[in-house]
Design a protein around this motif. Structure first.
Motif, PDB file in Angstrom:
ATOM      1  N   GLY A   1     -43.901 -32.883  51.676  1.00  0.00           N
ATOM      2  CA  GLY A   1     -42.520 -33.204  51.376  1.00  0.00           C
ATOM      3  C   GLY A   1     -42.421 -34.473  50.552  1.00  0.00           C
ATOM      4  O   GLY A   1     -43.438 -35.090  50.198  1.00  0.00           O
ATOM      5  N   SER A   2     -41.203 -34.884  50.245  1.00  0.00           N
ATOM      6  CA  SER A   2     -40.960 -36.081  49.434  1.00  0.00           C
ATOM      7  C   SER A   2     -41.770 -37.260  49.968  1.00  0.00           C
ATOM      8  O   SER A   2     -41.730 -37.584  51.160  1.00  0.00           O
TER       9      SER A   2
ATOM     10  N   PRO B   1     -45.134 -20.926  57.633  1.00  0.00           N
ATOM     11  CA  PRO B   1     -44.584 -20.024  58.645  1.00  0.00           C
ATOM     12  C   PRO B   1     -43.635 -20.723  59.615  1.00  0.00           C
ATOM     13  O   PRO B   1     -42.817 -20.080  60.263  1.00  0.00           O
ATOM     14  N   SER B   2     -43.729 -22.058  59.714  1.00  0.00           N
ATOM     15  CA  SER B   2     -42.864 -22.802  60.629  1.00  0.00           C
ATOM     16  C   SER B   2     -41.581 -23.277  59.958  1.00  0.00           C
ATOM     17  O   SER B   2     -40.683 -23.785  60.628  1.00  0.00           O
ATOM     18  N   GLY B   3     -41.516 -23.147  58.631  1.00  0.00           N
ATOM     19  CA  GLY B   3     -40.358 -23.649  57.902  1.00  0.00           C
ATOM     20  C   GLY B   3     -40.372 -25.160  57.726  1.00  0.00           C
ATOM     21  O   GLY B   3     -39.340 -25.753  57.410  1.00  0.00           O
ATOM     22  N   ARG B   4     -41.549 -25.774  57.908  1.00  0.00           N
ATOM     23  CA  ARG B   4     -41.663 -27.226  57.769  1.00  0.00           C
ATOM     24  C   ARG B   4     -42.914 -27.572  56.971  1.00  0.00           C
ATOM     25  O   ARG B   4     -43.839 -26.763  56.849  1.00  0.00           O
ATOM     26  N   VAL B   5     -42.920 -28.778  56.447  1.00  0.00           N
ATOM     27  CA  VAL B   5     -44.123 -29.324  55.821  1.00  0.00           C
ATOM     28  C   VAL B   5     -44.663 -30.429  56.729  1.00  0.00           C
ATOM     29  O   VAL B   5     -43.914 -30.988  57.532  1.00  0.00           O
ATOM     30  N   PRO B   6     -45.958 -30.692  56.628  1.00  0.00           N
ATOM     31  CA  PRO B   6     -46.943 -30.213  55.665  1.00  0.00           C
ATOM     32  C   PRO B   6     -47.575 -28.886  56.074  1.00  0.00           C
ATOM     33  O   PRO B   6     -47.479 -28.464  57.232  1.00  0.00           O
ATOM     34  N   VAL B   7     -48.253 -28.283  55.091  1.00  0.00           N
ATOM     35  CA  VAL B   7     -49.017 -27.057  55.294  1.00  0.00           C
ATOM     36  C   VAL B   7     -50.307 -27.178  54.497  1.00  0.00           C
ATOM     37  O   VAL B   7     -50.282 -27.631  53.351  1.00  0.00           O
TER      38      VAL B   7
END
Length: 216
Positions: free
Chosen positions: A9-10, A52-58
């Motif tokens: 993310g940012s 898959p979780s709808g969040r970062v990081p990945v």
């Protein structure tokens, strides 16, 4: 070798993304970076393309997809043991894991009232919010204990750089942002983390990002 891709993310605001970024950089492995700007109308859709979780990081490593900062760091430690992302001695490694997981699951007051805003310098009423001073005191005592017991061989919490340092790197930026004094015994550790080439690169990139109004 399978390509490594880290979706973050940012950089000015995503503390969770900074942690695995530092760990991955420490492995010395080449990787591709995908940056998803936060708080835009497209953010959720862009993250959904990767996470898959709808969040970062990945982290993507070939066909393997790993999400959650700690899971990513553990995966990196297993995949690239030569990087020694955890201390080698079992008792010290257990301590490093305990310190890391306390950061991963705790200090909610600090997270809520002193959000990461890496390039800002400000004071906020959040410093006096319930629980913030207790979180700051616990963190500093915890880190001082690590340095005193295990930091003699090098500048980091357990001598050499580890996942524990990566997990507390965003705390350093919070303390700097909001003017929280460091204990004298922690200043060399602070400087070592801020001086990491990966940390410098991340900070420089954060300085060029659009600022999000809700954080200001």
């Amino acid at each position: 070798m399978s390509e490594l891709t880290l979706v973050v993310g940012s950089k000015n605001f995503s503390s969770w993304s900074l942690r695995p970024y530092l760990a991955l950089a420490h492995t010395g492995q080449p990787f591709r970076e995908v940056l998803v700007p936060l708080d835009t109308p497209e953010t959720a859709a862009l993250i959904a393309m990767h996470s898959p979780s709808g969040r970062v990081p990945v982290l993507k490593h070939g066909d393997t997809v790993v999400w959650d900062s700690l899971s990513i760091c553990e995966y990196l430690a297993e995949s690239f043991p030569a990087a020694k992302l955890w201390p080698e001695a079992s008792p010290v490694r257990a301590m490093a894991r305990s310190v890391t997981t306390e950061m991963h699951s705790g200090f909610q007051a600090l997270r809520t009232h002193l959000p990461m805003d890496l390039t800002a310098r400000k004071t906020v009423p959040g410093l006096d919010a319930p629980g913030v001073h207790a979180d700051i005191a616990r963190i500093q005592a915890l880190l001082s204990g690590c340095r005193e017991r295990h930091g003699k061989a090098g500048p980091f919490l357990f001598g050499d750089f580890s996942i524990a340092d990566a997990f507390y790197a965003p705390v350093i930026t919070r303390f700097v942002t909001y003017g929280v004094p460091f204990r004298p015994e922690l200043t060399s550790w602070r400087d070592a983390v801020l001086g990491l080439p990966a940390m410098i690169k991340w900070t420089e990139a954060a300085q060029g990002e659009p600022q999000l109004a809700r954080y200001r």
